[in-house]
Design a protein around this motif. Structure first.
Motif, PDB file in Angstrom:
ATOM      1  N   ASN A  66      36.798  29.364  39.165  1.00 28.71           N
ATOM      2  CA  ASN A  66      38.004  29.654  39.837  1.00 28.71           C
ATOM      3  C   ASN A  66      38.874  28.735  39.858  1.00 28.71           C
ATOM      4  OD1 ASN A  66      39.185  29.828  42.498  1.00 28.71           O
ATOM      5  ND2 ASN A  66      38.007  31.481  43.014  1.00 28.71           N
ATOM      6  N   ILE A  67      40.011  29.099  39.523  1.00 31.20           N
ATOM      7  CA  ILE A  67      41.149  28.022  39.468  1.00 31.20           C
ATOM      8  C   ILE A  67      41.988  27.933  40.753  1.00 31.20           C
ATOM      9  CG2 ILE A  67      41.346  28.452  36.802  1.00 31.20           C
ATOM     10  CD1 ILE A  67      44.047  29.816  37.422  1.00 31.20           C
ATOM     11  N   GLY A  68      41.687  28.220  41.754  1.00 31.03           N
ATOM     12  CA  GLY A  68      42.419  28.313  43.120  1.00 31.03           C
ATOM     13  C   GLY A  68      42.936  26.951  43.339  1.00 31.03           C
ATOM     14  N   THR A  69      42.314  25.920  43.188  1.00 30.21           N
ATOM     15  CA  THR A  69      42.724  24.383  43.607  1.00 30.21           C
ATOM     16  C   THR A  69      42.743  23.663  42.298  1.00 30.21           C
ATOM     17  OG1 THR A  69      40.817  23.828  44.726  1.00 30.21           O
ATOM     18  CG2 THR A  69      42.751  24.564  46.188  1.00 30.21           C
ATOM     19  N   LEU A  70      43.768  23.560  41.477  1.00 33.06           N
ATOM     20  CA  LEU A  70      43.530  22.708  40.172  1.00 33.06           C
ATOM     21  C   LEU A  70      43.954  21.256  40.283  1.00 33.06           C
ATOM     22  CD1 LEU A  70      45.411  25.260  37.910  1.00 33.06           C
ATOM     23  CD2 LEU A  70      42.966  25.003  37.928  1.00 33.06           C
ATOM     24  N   SER A  71      43.313  20.558  39.546  1.00 30.78           N
ATOM     25  CA  SER A  71      43.419  19.067  39.166  1.00 30.78           C
ATOM     26  C   SER A  71      42.973  18.814  37.570  1.00 30.78           C
ATOM     27  CB  SER A  71      42.806  18.278  40.019  1.00 30.78           C
ATOM     28  OG  SER A  71      41.442  18.394  39.728  1.00 30.78           O
ATOM     29  N   PRO A  72      43.705  18.026  37.036  1.00 35.56           N
ATOM     30  CA  PRO A  72      43.391  17.680  35.772  1.00 35.56           C
ATOM     31  C   PRO A  72      41.690  17.586  35.346  1.00 35.56           C
ATOM     32  CG  PRO A  72      45.319  16.459  36.128  1.00 35.56           C
ATOM     33  CD  PRO A  72      44.891  17.051  37.571  1.00 35.56           C
ATOM     34  N   ALA A  73      41.199  16.678  36.251  1.00 36.50           N
ATOM     35  CA  ALA A  73      39.917  16.777  35.911  1.00 36.50           C
ATOM     36  C   ALA A  73      38.923  17.882  36.208  1.00 36.50           C
ATOM     37  CB  ALA A  73      39.148  15.504  37.179  1.00 36.50           C
TER      38      ALA A  73
END
Length: 265
Positions: A66-73
Motif C-alpha cells: 500500500n503506497i499511502g505514505t511513501l518514502s524512498p526506503a
C-alpha cells in the motif's frame, strides 16, 4: 446460494488456515488493517524494513503493498518484497493509494504494477490514473464512480496480466475477460479513513486461501461490504461504525450464510 461463488466456504478456509499476511502499508492504515485482519481470522505482520522484507515474504502466505505514505526506503522495500513474492509464487496485492496526485506517486505505482501483482485494488480515480487516464482524484479520495472505470479496469487487467478491483457504490472485479459486480457496503464507510486500505489487507488474506485471484478479490469485497452493512445498522456515526465493523468481521462465521450479491456483468 450457488456453489460458483462460495465466499462462505473461502471464509471457513481462511479461519482454519489463519494465514500470515505481510503488510507494507501506510501509517494511517496500520492499526485498522491489523485489527481487521485479526477479526477476519488472519495473522497480520506490519514489516517494511529493507533488511527483513524479503525474509518475511518468504514465511508469509500473502503480501500487501500500500503506497499511502511513501518514502524512498519504503519504495525500495516494496519493490524487493514484490519481487520476492513473485519469485516464490506468493500472491500479492497492490493498493495504489492516491496515484495520479504526484509524479513520484504515479511512477511508484506504475513500477509496482509492472511487478506482477495478483490483484490491484483501488478506487475509480486510482484505477483510471494507473491506466493513464485523467483520474479526477482529490488527494487520495476518488471523485469518479466505479462504473466509469470498469471498462478501463478490464483493459488494465489484460495489460498487467492480473485482476483489477475497482471499489465504489458498486464494486467491479475483472481479470480482463470476466467481470463481476459486487453489491455490498454502506455509504458511511467512506467517512472512515483507511477502510479501503483495510479492505486491501482482507483481499490479501483471501488470496492466501483462494487460488483464483478473481474470486479471492470478489469474496473479500463482498464479505467486507456485508460487514460494513452490519456495522452501519445501529451505528450513530463513523467512529461507531469503525469499531462495529471490526466486531462484524469477527462474527461473520456465526451469522446465517445468506446469498451474497456477486454477479457477472
Amino acid at each position: 446460494m450457488t456453489d460458483q461463488y462460495d465466499a462462505w466456504g473461502a471464509l471457513a478456509r481462511l479461519r482454519k488456515a489463519g494465514p500470515l499476511v505481510h503488510c507494507i502499508t501506510n501509517y494511517v492504515a496500520m492499526d485498522v488493517t491489523a485489527n481487521t485482519l485479526l477479526a477476519i481470522g488472519a495473522s497480520p505482520a506490519m514489516v517494511h524494513a529493507n533488511e527483513e522484507v524479503e525474509d518475511f515474504v518468504s514465511i508469509s502466505s500473502a503480501l500487501v503493498v500500500n503506497i499511502g505514505t511513501l518514502s524512498p526506503a519504503w519504495v525500495q522495500a516494496m519493490g524487493r518484497a514484490a519481487d520476492r513474492a513473485v519469485a516464490r509464487g506468493t500472491p500479492w496485492v497492490l493498493d495504489p493509494v492516491g496515484v495520479g496526485a504526484t509524479d513520484y506517486r504515479t511512477r511508484t505505482a506504475r513500477d509496482l504494477a509492472g511487478r506482477k501483482p495478483s490483484v490491484v485494488r483501488g478506487n475509480a480515480s486510482e484505477i483510471l490514473s494507473l491506466a493513464g487516464e485523467v483520474g479526477g482524484s482529490k488527494g487520495v479520495d476518488s471523485t469518479r464512480g466505479a462504473e466509469e472505470a470498469a471498462g478501463v479496469a478490464r483493459e488494465l487487467a489484460r495489460g498487467l496480466g492480473c485482476v483489477v478491483a475497482v471499489t465504489g457504490a458498486v464494486d467491479y472485479v475483472t481479470d480482463g475477460r470476466l467481470t463481476l459486480a459486487v453489491e455490498h457496503g454502506h455509504p458511511m464507510m467512506t467517512r472512515v479513513t483507511a477502510l479501503g486500505c483495510a479492505l486491501t489487507g482482507v483481499t490479501g488474506a483471501f488470496l492466501a486461501v483462494e487460488p483464483e485471484p478473481l474470486l479471492a478479490a470478489a469474496y473479500a469485497l463482498a464479505l467486507f461490504g456485508l460487514a460494513g452493512e452490519m456495522a452501519a445498522s445501529g451505528a450513530i456515526g463513523p467512529g461507531t461504525l469503525r469499531v462495529r465493523l471490526i466486531d462484524a468481521l469477527h462474527v461473520l462465521d456465526t451469522i446465517p450464510r445468506t446469498e451474497l450479491r456477486i454477479r457477472e456483468v
